[in-house]
Design an enzyme around this catalytic site. Structure first.
Site, PDB file in Angstrom:
ATOM      1  NE  ARG A  46      45.526  36.864  45.062  1.00  0.00           N
ATOM      2  CZ  ARG A  46      44.575  37.576  44.298  1.00  0.00           C
ATOM      3  NH1 ARG A  46      44.651  38.869  43.971  1.00  0.00           N
ATOM      4  NH2 ARG A  46      43.478  36.974  44.083  1.00  0.00           N
ATOM      5  N   GLY A  47      46.278  35.503  41.721  1.00  0.00           N
ATOM      6  CA  GLY A  47      45.002  35.576  40.666  1.00  0.00           C
ATOM      7  C   GLY A  47      45.137  34.814  39.539  1.00  0.00           C
ATOM      8  CB  ALA A  48      43.517  32.238  37.491  1.00  0.00           C
ATOM      9  NE  ARG A  81      49.600  29.677  44.181  1.00  0.00           N
ATOM     10  CZ  ARG A  81      48.310  30.745  44.572  1.00  0.00           C
ATOM     11  NH1 ARG A  81      48.268  31.679  43.680  1.00  0.00           N
ATOM     12  NH2 ARG A  81      47.413  29.957  45.550  1.00  0.00           N
ATOM     13  CD  GLN A 179      43.910  35.466  49.023  1.00  0.00           C
ATOM     14  OE1 GLN A 179      43.308  35.193  50.226  1.00  0.00           O
ATOM     15  NE2 GLN A 179      44.626  34.326  48.463  1.00  0.00           N
ATOM     16  CG  ASP A 220      42.250  29.908  40.771  1.00  0.00           C
ATOM     17  OD1 ASP A 220      41.561  30.714  41.229  1.00  0.00           O
ATOM     18  OD2 ASP A 220      43.517  30.358  40.695  1.00  0.00           O
ATOM     19  CG  ASN A 230      37.274  31.208  42.939  1.00  0.00           C
ATOM     20  OD1 ASN A 230      38.236  31.474  42.437  1.00  0.00           O
ATOM     21  ND2 ASN A 230      36.645  31.844  43.685  1.00  0.00           N
ATOM     22  CE  LYS A 231      42.641  31.547  47.376  1.00  0.00           C
ATOM     23  NZ  LYS A 231      43.826  30.778  47.635  1.00  0.00           N
TER      24      LYS A 231
HETATM   25  O1  MRU Z   1      45.481  31.871  45.726  1.00  0.00           O
HETATM   26  P1  MRU Z   1      44.827  32.917  45.018  1.00  0.00           P
HETATM   27  O2  MRU Z   1      44.984  34.330  45.427  1.00  0.00           O
HETATM   28  O3  MRU Z   1      45.933  33.282  43.725  1.00  0.00           O
HETATM   29  O4  MRU Z   1      43.697  32.775  44.476  1.00  0.00           O
HETATM   30  C1  MRU Z   1      42.980  33.364  43.516  1.00  0.00           C
HETATM   31  C2  MRU Z   1      41.399  33.071  43.371  1.00  0.00           C
HETATM   32  O5  MRU Z   1      40.820  32.150  43.924  1.00  0.00           O
HETATM   33  C3  MRU Z   1      40.661  34.025  42.523  1.00  0.00           C
HETATM   34  O6  MRU Z   1      39.272  33.832  43.050  1.00  0.00           O
HETATM   35  C4  MRU Z   1      40.618  33.435  41.097  1.00  0.00           C
HETATM   36  O7  MRU Z   1      42.026  33.378  40.601  1.00  0.00           O
HETATM   37  C5  MRU Z   1      40.016  33.901  40.113  1.00  0.00           C
HETATM   38  S1  MRU Z   1      40.841  35.644  39.721  1.00  0.00           S
HETATM   39  C6  MRU Z   1      40.199  36.475  38.787  1.00  0.00           C
END
Ligand code: MRU
Length: 349
Positions: A46-48, A81, A179, A220, A230-231
């Site tokens: 996970r994470g963009a 996603r 996270q 994201d 973002n999250k």
């Molecule tokens: O749902 P996730 O855990 O994939 O969400 C991740 C985030 O929101 C991060 O802050 C974002 O991807 C930036 S990662 C460098």
């Protein structure tokens, strides 16, 4: 100790299962594009930026499977996603390489190197911001786990610490999947960066009482005007930062900037299964009769952003348009672009 979220290992994609951290450090070895798609959907990776790189290797596995065209694999990966723009960039980069008859694995490795290098440069570009602002709040996980290596939001903090800044990081726990509490805290502990995990609803208190000098998060997807997804929970932190006169920074590689979106209103927001909210660590915490809503992201208007930390320097939202040419949206992303769209993902477990 430095973290690496995923790597290519003798014809397989190896990745740390992020659902199990910090209790268990288990490495998965994936052989098919279907396995990669599942790992992205269930957030084992996970994470963009990391999702984009994993999807790139997923395309390489599809080529290795002997498929005649990239289209089916690209469709499968794009459907995992909807919010992280990097996913679409990663898939499209490898789809193009495949269509042009290039080596897809070599293209996936080059894409990974580009992302890692951009994150390293984000670290160098942003470190100075924290020299005199050592008490920093971050949300979710935007470290090496989310980006393969270095991180986005965590990269400048790593470099600042290495240059001698006496950092203290406030880590939002980041419900529902934690996270921050599980992953960011794990990364900071490994690097011996002093930190405290705080409940998601504690950030306002620390911002108002002057404990926090700056906020930095990842993204994201960033629109041309600087609105960004973002999250979930990022928006309220940004509003609270502005209310309290605390600078709010957003760090991201160029693969997160979606030049086809004029603003944040048409960024698709993923809604995940309600069980992620109804349960904690696999145990039901709410009455059986209760339902939940579970948007995984929110969109923060650009007016709350002090600056973006990019691989090429610190950029004010007002300067972003000049730095970001209007781009064609990647193939297949069109169906995701409903206005204020909320798209559901299937249950993740
Ligand atoms: O749902 P996730 O855990 O994939 O969400 C991740 C985030 O929101 C991060 O802050 C974002 O991807 C930036 S990662 C460098």
């Amino acid at each position: 100790m430095r973290v690496r979220a995923l790597w290519w290992d003798k014809g397989r994609l190896a990745l740390i299962d992020q659902r199990l951290l910090p209790q268990k450090e288990k490495v998965l070895r994936l052989r098919t594009v279907a396995e990669v798609a599942r790992a992205i959907r269930t957030m084992q990776v996970r994470g963009a930026p990391a999702i984009g790189v994993a999807a790139g290797f997923g395309m390489a596995l599809a080529a290795q499977e002997g498929r005649s065209t990239p289209e089916g694999a690209a469709r499968t990966l794009r459907a995992t996603r909807p919010t992280a723009y990097d996913l679409f960039v990663g898939v499209e980069t490898m789809r193009t390489a495949w269509t042009n008859g290039e080596d897809v694995l070599a293209a996936a490795e080059a894409y990974r190197e580009k992302v890692v290098e951009e994150c390293r440069r984000i670290g160098l570009a942003g470190a100075g911001l924290f020299r005199h602002r050592p008490n920093v709040l971050t949300h979710c996980n935007a470290g090496a786990l989310a980006t393969v290596e270095w991180g986005t939001a965590l990269a400048p903090l790593r470099v600042a610490r290495d240059r001698g800044a006496k950092l203290f990081v406030y880590v939002d726990e980041t419900r529902p999947l934690l996270q921050g509490a599980r992953l960011t805290a794990w990364e900071l502990a490994r690097e011996r960066i002093p930190h405290a995990v705080i409940a998601d609803n504690a950030a306002g208190h620390f911002l108002r009482t002057g404990a926090i000098d700056a906020v930095i998060v990842g993204a994201d997807r960033v629109a041309r005007n600087g609105d960004f997804a973002n999250k979930i929970g990022t928006y309220e932190k940004a509003v609270l930062a502005k209310e309290n006169g605390v600078p709010f920074y957003v760090a991201a590689p160029w693969s997160t900037f979606d030049g086809s979106k004029a603003n944040g209103r048409s960024i698709p927001v993923e809604e995940r299964h309600e069980d992620e909210v109804l349960e904690l660590a696999g145990r039901r915490i709410t009455p059986r009769a209760s339902r939940a809503r579970n948007p995984a992201f929110d969109v923060t208007p650009a007016r709350y952003v002090t600056a973006f930390v990019t691989p090429d320097g610190v950029v004010r939202p007002s300067e972003l348009r000049k730095r970001l040419p209007r781009t064609r949206r990647p193939e297949g992303a069109a169906h995701l672009g409903t206005r204020n769209g909320v798209r559901s993902s299937r249950r993740s477990r």
